[in-house]
Design a protein around this motif. Structure first.
Motif, PDB file in Angstrom:
ATOM      1  N   TYR A   1      64.028  45.457   4.589  1.00 35.68           N
ATOM      2  CA  TYR A   1      63.021  46.495   4.816  1.00 35.68           C
ATOM      3  C   TYR A   1      63.202  47.008   6.238  1.00 35.68           C
ATOM      4  CZ  TYR A   1      58.538  48.742   5.780  1.00 35.68           C
ATOM      5  OH  TYR A   1      57.568  49.642   6.149  1.00 35.68           O
TER       6      TYR A   1
ATOM      7  N   ASP B   1      62.529  52.260   4.380  1.00 32.04           N
ATOM      8  CA  ASP B   1      63.473  52.060   3.282  1.00 32.04           C
ATOM      9  C   ASP B   1      63.587  50.590   2.889  1.00 32.04           C
ATOM     10  OD1 ASP B   1      64.069  54.690   2.899  1.00 32.04           O
ATOM     11  OD2 ASP B   1      66.038  54.644   3.868  1.00 32.04           O
TER      12      ASP B   1
ATOM     13  N   TYR C   1      66.215  48.015   0.686  1.00 32.13           N
ATOM     14  CA  TYR C   1      67.560  47.958   0.130  1.00 32.13           C
ATOM     15  C   TYR C   1      67.898  46.509  -0.202  1.00 32.13           C
ATOM     16  CZ  TYR C   1      72.294  49.593  -0.791  1.00 32.13           C
ATOM     17  OH  TYR C   1      73.465  49.947  -1.417  1.00 32.13           O
TER      18      TYR C   1
ATOM     19  N   ASP D   1      70.678  53.577  -4.613  1.00 26.80           N
ATOM     20  CA  ASP D   1      70.220  54.105  -3.337  1.00 26.80           C
ATOM     21  C   ASP D   1      69.100  53.236  -2.794  1.00 26.80           C
ATOM     22  OD1 ASP D   1      71.963  56.287  -3.249  1.00 26.80           O
ATOM     23  OD2 ASP D   1      70.656  57.473  -4.560  1.00 26.80           O
ATOM     24  N   SER D   2      68.725  53.489  -1.552  1.00 30.76           N
ATOM     25  CA  SER D   2      67.563  52.810  -0.979  1.00 30.76           C
ATOM     26  C   SER D   2      66.288  53.409  -1.561  1.00 30.76           C
ATOM     27  CB  SER D   2      67.568  52.940   0.547  1.00 30.76           C
ATOM     28  OG  SER D   2      67.539  54.312   0.913  1.00 30.76           O
ATOM     29  N   TYR D   3      65.179  52.740  -1.353  1.00 29.79           N
ATOM     30  CA  TYR D   3      63.874  53.213  -1.847  1.00 29.79           C
ATOM     31  C   TYR D   3      62.908  53.218  -0.666  1.00 29.79           C
ATOM     32  CZ  TYR D   3      59.681  53.528  -4.791  1.00 29.79           C
ATOM     33  OH  TYR D   3      58.510  53.928  -5.380  1.00 29.79           O
ATOM     34  N   ASN D   4      62.332  54.384  -0.377  1.00 22.45           N
ATOM     35  CA  ASN D   4      61.415  54.468   0.761  1.00 22.45           C
ATOM     36  C   ASN D   4      59.984  54.227   0.301  1.00 22.45           C
ATOM     37  OD1 ASN D   4      59.642  55.911   2.947  1.00 22.45           O
ATOM     38  ND2 ASN D   4      61.659  55.619   3.864  1.00 22.45           N
TER      39      ASN D   4
ATOM     40  N   ASP E   1      57.460  57.167   0.303  1.00 22.23           N
ATOM     41  CA  ASP E   1      57.688  58.354  -0.514  1.00 22.23           C
ATOM     42  C   ASP E   1      56.844  58.373  -1.782  1.00 22.23           C
ATOM     43  OD1 ASP E   1      59.451  59.363   1.276  1.00 22.23           O
ATOM     44  OD2 ASP E   1      61.261  58.803   0.191  1.00 22.23           O
ATOM     45  N   ARG E   2      55.928  57.452  -1.897  1.00 16.07           N
ATOM     46  CA  ARG E   2      55.085  57.394  -3.091  1.00 16.07           C
ATOM     47  C   ARG E   2      53.629  57.222  -2.682  1.00 16.07           C
ATOM     48  NH1 ARG E   2      55.211  51.682  -6.026  1.00 16.07           N
ATOM     49  NH2 ARG E   2      53.069  52.351  -6.371  1.00 16.07           N
TER      50      ARG E   2
ATOM     51  N   VAL F   1      55.916  47.687  -4.610  1.00 15.52           N
ATOM     52  CA  VAL F   1      57.147  48.183  -5.213  1.00 15.52           C
ATOM     53  C   VAL F   1      57.788  47.034  -5.980  1.00 15.52           C
ATOM     54  CG1 VAL F   1      59.405  49.218  -4.788  1.00 15.52           C
ATOM     55  CG2 VAL F   1      57.463  49.823  -3.325  1.00 15.52           C
TER      56      VAL F   1
ATOM     57  N   ASP G   1      59.664  50.188 -10.236  1.00 16.66           N
ATOM     58  CA  ASP G   1      59.847  51.270  -9.280  1.00 16.66           C
ATOM     59  C   ASP G   1      61.280  51.291  -8.735  1.00 16.66           C
ATOM     60  OD1 ASP G   1      56.928  51.929  -9.198  1.00 16.66           O
ATOM     61  OD2 ASP G   1      56.819  49.919  -8.326  1.00 16.66           O
ATOM     62  N   TYR G   2      61.830  50.109  -8.490  1.00 12.91           N
ATOM     63  CA  TYR G   2      63.144  49.978  -7.864  1.00 12.91           C
ATOM     64  C   TYR G   2      63.912  48.868  -8.585  1.00 12.91           C
ATOM     65  CZ  TYR G   2      66.554  49.732  -4.004  1.00 12.91           C
ATOM     66  OH  TYR G   2      67.695  49.755  -3.234  1.00 12.91           O
TER      67      TYR G   2
END
Length: 448
Positions: free
Chosen positions: A93, A118, A120, A274-277, A280-281, A295, A299-300
């Motif tokens: 993170y 982000d 990852y 990809d990464s997940y921010n 962004d939600r 998350v 979601d990811y």
């Protein structure tokens, strides 16, 4: 001494012992109730495992039976966490800064640019590196290190790094092979092998701008070929001489761990996730007193492999995350901002911990144990963390709108509490708030 006197003496000793035990129990309960006796669910201070001029790594290791560790990585601008792989899964993170993360994914080198917020993941056994790409900003990463059952030869309370980059400190795993074996495998001379495994690297985090780092002759011989394979880096052959001193570690990992018959694909076009921010939600829950989000694998999807959920909670001054239970996971939390209080209750209905926490403190809560968090009255209370399940944890709130007590209200709960149904309904329905409740009398004072 006669029997009667002996009996009296024994009786006096017994009474003294009973009184002493009773006073000790009251003192213990008082200390436990105030959280002063012990903070059994506060994680110990992070242990420094790496320190160089270019950064540091601290780790809070889980004890036996807790297969998850918390790591804190700090890197100076223009620095590199050298190529390595772990025997454990990593969930990163980005708490502050920007970085470039490269790792081997299905025989391809995948690179991702990441920024604050982000998330990852890197699977166990996947070689990776991290570069702080910011010009004048430190990089701060919070990570969870998830033990795998295949790495249990040392036990569940530890994990191991295997360095690919490195030379004498840290030692590259390549150095363990017989030099003739390595020379044959890489198709280079013994002299070149000694240059590779004998390079003096100043620890696992190195500066990419330090003029003292030189490129081994072995890499000079193969640099044009590397540039040809990885043309997407826009490193022209004419620029190699200037850049090779700064970037040889990650060029080397590419040479060793990618297939020369495949070119490196563009960022995001290599099949790797990809990464997940996290910002962004929208929050899963929000009201006038704070918000929370989680998350998970829905979601990811990459979180399914380490089987971890990432969460973030922001409580306004004085507000409370209502007492609740995690039915599926252990929870780990790190205070990012502000001060507050964490209360945990034993299954027998006694207080296990009432601890005041501040920025940098870490806590954990066992599965099924009731607990709550309360923000102090002088500002917001923000905490971030991980739970040990990638599935929807579905925390069960014990009080408030839609809570367990409201769902159970009726003759059965009334009988269990020894109250009338009317009285139970009055008490249970008094709280109309849900999940995050308004300013509480229990909130810690500003003086904390």
């Amino acid at each position: 001494m006669g029997k009667q006197q002996m009996s009296v003496l024994v009786l006096v000793l017994v009474l003294v012992l009973v009184a002493y035990c009773a006073s000790g129990r009251r003192e213990f309960e008082g200390e436990e109730r105030s959280g002063g006796h012990k903070k059994m669910f506060i994680l110990h201070e992070a242990k420094e495992v790496v320190r160089t001029e270019s950064g540091e790594i601290k780790v809070v290791r889980g004890s036996s039976g807790r297969l998850l560790h918390i790591g804190f990585i700090t890197m100076e601008p223009q620095s590199l966490l050298i190529p390595q792989y772990l025997d454990s899964h990593l969930v990163l993170y980005i708490n502050q800064g920007e970085a470039r993360i490269g790792h081997v994914y299905k025989d391809e080198l995948a690179e991702r640019k990441v920024k604050s917020g982000d998330i990852y993941t890197i699977e166990a056994g996947s070689a990776f590196y991290v570069e702080n790409t910011a010009q004048g900003q430190r990089l701060h990463i919070i990570c969870t290190i998830v033990h795998t059952s295949q790495s249990d030869f040392r036990g569940a309370d530890t994990f191991q790094s295997f360095f690919i980059g490195g030379g004498m400190h840290p030692t590259s795993v390549l150095a363990g092979f017989d030099p003739y074996t390595l020379s044959t495998a890489l198709n280079v001379s013994m002299t070149e092998i000694s240059e590779v495994v004998g390079t003096k690297v100043s620890g696992p985090i190195v500066s990419l701008t330090n003029p003292n780092y030189t490129t081994p002759r072995f890499l000079d011989l193969h640099l044009k070929r590397i540039v040809h394979y990885y043309s997407t880096d826009a490193v022209a052959v004419g620029e190699v001489a200037e850049q090779q001193q700064h970037y040889w570690p990650w060029l080397f990992i590419r040479k060793l761990f990618t297939n020369p018959f495949f070119s490196n694909k563009d960022d995001g076009d290599d099949g790797a996730p990809d990464s997940y921010n996290i910002f962004d939600r929208d929050p899963d829950f929000s009201n006038d007193y704070g918000w929370s989000l989680a998350v998970d694998e829905n979601d990811y999807p990459p979180l399914k492999i380490p089987d971890v959920t990432v969460y973030l909670v922001n409580l306004k001054a004085g507000s409370m995350m209502a007492p609740h239970v995690n039915p599926r996971a252990i929870e780990y939390g790190i205070v990012l901002e502000g001060t507050g209080e964490v209360e945990v209750v034993y299954p027998n209905g006694t207080l296990a911990m009432n601890a005041q926490v501040r920025q940098g403190d870490m806590f954990w809560v066992p599965r099924f144990f009731p607990f709550c968090q309360i923000a102090s009255r002088n500002g917001p209370f923000v905490f971030f963390g991980f739970t040990t399940s990638a599935k929807d944890n579905q925390p069960q709130f014990l009080v408030g709108e839609g809570s367990v007590m409201q769902l159970l209200k009726g003759p059965e709960l009334a009988a269990g509490l020894g109250l009338s149904e009317e009285r139970v309904e009055e008490i249970v329905e008094a709280q109309r708030g849900r999940a995050i409740l308004p300013s509480a009398y229990a909130a810690p004072p500003e003086s904390m």
